[in-house]
Design an enzyme around this catalytic site. Structure first.
Site, PDB file in Angstrom:
ATOM      1  N   LEU A   1       0.869  -1.170   0.000  1.00  0.00           N
ATOM      2  CA  LEU A   1       0.000   0.000   0.000  1.00  0.00           C
ATOM      3  C   LEU A   1       0.907   1.221   0.000  1.00  0.00           C
ATOM      4  O   LEU A   1       1.958   1.223   0.663  1.00  0.00           O
ATOM      5  CB  LEU A   1      -0.897   0.030   1.243  1.00  0.00           C
ATOM      6  CG  LEU A   1      -1.989  -1.040   1.369  1.00  0.00           C
ATOM      7  CD1 LEU A   1      -2.711  -0.884   2.703  1.00  0.00           C
ATOM      8  CD2 LEU A   1      -2.980  -0.952   0.224  1.00  0.00           C
ATOM      9  N   ASP A   2       0.524   2.254  -0.733  1.00  0.00           N
ATOM     10  CA  ASP A   2       1.308   3.487  -0.716  1.00  0.00           C
ATOM     11  C   ASP A   2       1.378   4.034   0.701  1.00  0.00           C
ATOM     12  O   ASP A   2       0.511   3.764   1.541  1.00  0.00           O
ATOM     13  CB  ASP A   2       0.680   4.531  -1.639  1.00  0.00           C
ATOM     14  CG  ASP A   2       0.742   4.130  -3.105  1.00  0.00           C
ATOM     15  OD1 ASP A   2       1.566   3.266  -3.445  1.00  0.00           O
ATOM     16  OD2 ASP A   2      -0.048   4.680  -3.896  1.00  0.00           O
ATOM     17  N   ARG A   3       2.392   4.842   0.951  1.00  0.00           N
ATOM     18  CA  ARG A   3       2.642   5.353   2.305  1.00  0.00           C
ATOM     19  C   ARG A   3       1.415   6.030   2.904  1.00  0.00           C
ATOM     20  O   ARG A   3       1.100   5.838   4.085  1.00  0.00           O
ATOM     21  CB  ARG A   3       3.813   6.341   2.277  1.00  0.00           C
ATOM     22  CG  ARG A   3       4.205   6.867   3.653  1.00  0.00           C
ATOM     23  CD  ARG A   3       5.296   7.902   3.542  1.00  0.00           C
ATOM     24  NE  ARG A   3       4.827   9.084   2.843  1.00  0.00           N
ATOM     25  CZ  ARG A   3       5.598  10.104   2.475  1.00  0.00           C
ATOM     26  NH1 ARG A   3       6.902  10.050   2.694  1.00  0.00           N
ATOM     27  NH2 ARG A   3       5.087  11.145   1.864  1.00  0.00           N
TER      28      ARG A   3
END
Length: 319
Positions: free
Chosen positions: A144-146
């Site tokens: 998952l993106d940050r």
């Protein structure tokens, strides 16, 4: 200080891995990949007393001999070793479900999955500090993106990691997201699924890279349906069929509907309104509503973790 000869016994959690994968997880960053390959190629690594190849798969109970080695120091800018980070100083994990093979987490915004430039603390460092003696280091099965929140599957055994990846490849795992985007969604009616198909490639100078939709790059496929619109913003549900970097953000942004709070793709200032709210595997389902305040709050089911019938031997890739 030089580490003497070590002999490891392959555990149930580690069985099935390729030798090179096994050693990389066992020894971590102490030994660079090139050194591991050299050890194997020159016969210094032995499996049950015999030479082995890097991609030989290991079975339960096999003995792996590792020659003496000098631990390498971290690269400049690398995160501190887990041993130097007391567990009480690390963020607590929001655990939705845990068993012998699988850990299901709810990732908060701002926490990267893997360490990188400027981010000393990442989910993987927290996982390893939580259980530093685990024979198979807990490994996120996807990313998952940050600044994306929501459900993340972490494998605690190799068979779980292999099973999750195989289920994804076979189309037997659903990953569903909720997101608020700018503008009135005009690509379909309410509850009508629309397929988005693009080719995505990374462009831009180092440190400023972003994904762009065009004629080059890897295929990206997602299904999207409109749940609600105010006219100025629309609530969408997105089901990923591929897992490309920044895929949802790029595909929606390229159609004039950037995710609200996505500064990189034209959605304005954070926070990012993108949440992985549901994952379904054969025999298991996990659901967590997004933590959004009014007026962005979404009426969805409560936190759900159902995994009574999760039989890893029945998932693809376990033969």
């Amino acid at each position: 200080m030089k580490i003497p000869v070590q002999t490891f016994t392959v555990t149930a959690e580690e069985a099935g891995q390729k030798l090179l994968q096994y050693l990389a997880r066992r020894l971590g960053r102490d030994v660079p990949p090139a050194a591991l390959q050299r050890f194997i190629r020159t016969g210094q690594v032995r499996v049950d007393g015999k030479r082995a190849k890097p991609f030989n798969r290991l079975a339960l109970g096999q003995l792996v001999r590792v020659p003496p080695y000098e631990p390498g120091g971290p690269e400049p800018g690398a995160p501190r070793p887990v041993a130097d980070m007391p567990p009480e100083t690390l963020p607590a994990l929001d655990i939705l479900h845990e068993d012998a093979d699988l850990l299901v987490l709810v990732k908060p915004a701002g926490l990267p999955v893997h360490p990188g430039s400027g981010h000393a603390t990442a989910l993987t460092t927290i996982l390893h500090a939580r259980d530093p003696e685990a024979p198979f280091k807990p490994t996120p099965a996807h990313r998952l993106d940050r600044d994306t929140t929501g459900i993340l599957l972490v494998a605690k055994s190799y068979r779980a990691l292999r099973g999750i990846h195989a289920a994804m490849d076979a189309g037997e795992m659903d990953k569903d997201y909720l997101t608020w985007v700018q503008g009135r969604w005009m690509l379909g009616e309410v509850n009508e699924w629309v397929t988005l198909r693009d080719r995505l490639a990374k462009e831009g100078a180092p440190g400023r890279e972003r994904m762009e939709a065009g004629e080059e790059g890897k295929e990206a496929v997602a299904k999207v349906r409109l749940l609600f619109t105010t006219g100025e913003a629309s609530l969408l549900e997105v089901r990923l069929e591929t897992g490309r970097t920044h895929q949802i953000r790029t595909q929606l942004g390229s159609r004039g509907h950037p995710v609200i709070g996505d500064a990189k793709y034209g959605g304005g200032r954070p926070p990012l309104y993108l949440h992985a709210w549901r994952i379904v595997l054969p025999g298991a389902a996990f659901c967590v509503p997004p933590p959004w305040p009014a007026p962005w709050a979404v009426a969805r089911p409560r936190r759900i973790a159902i995994a009574p019938d999760l039989d890893w031997s029945q998932l693809p890739g376990q033969d």
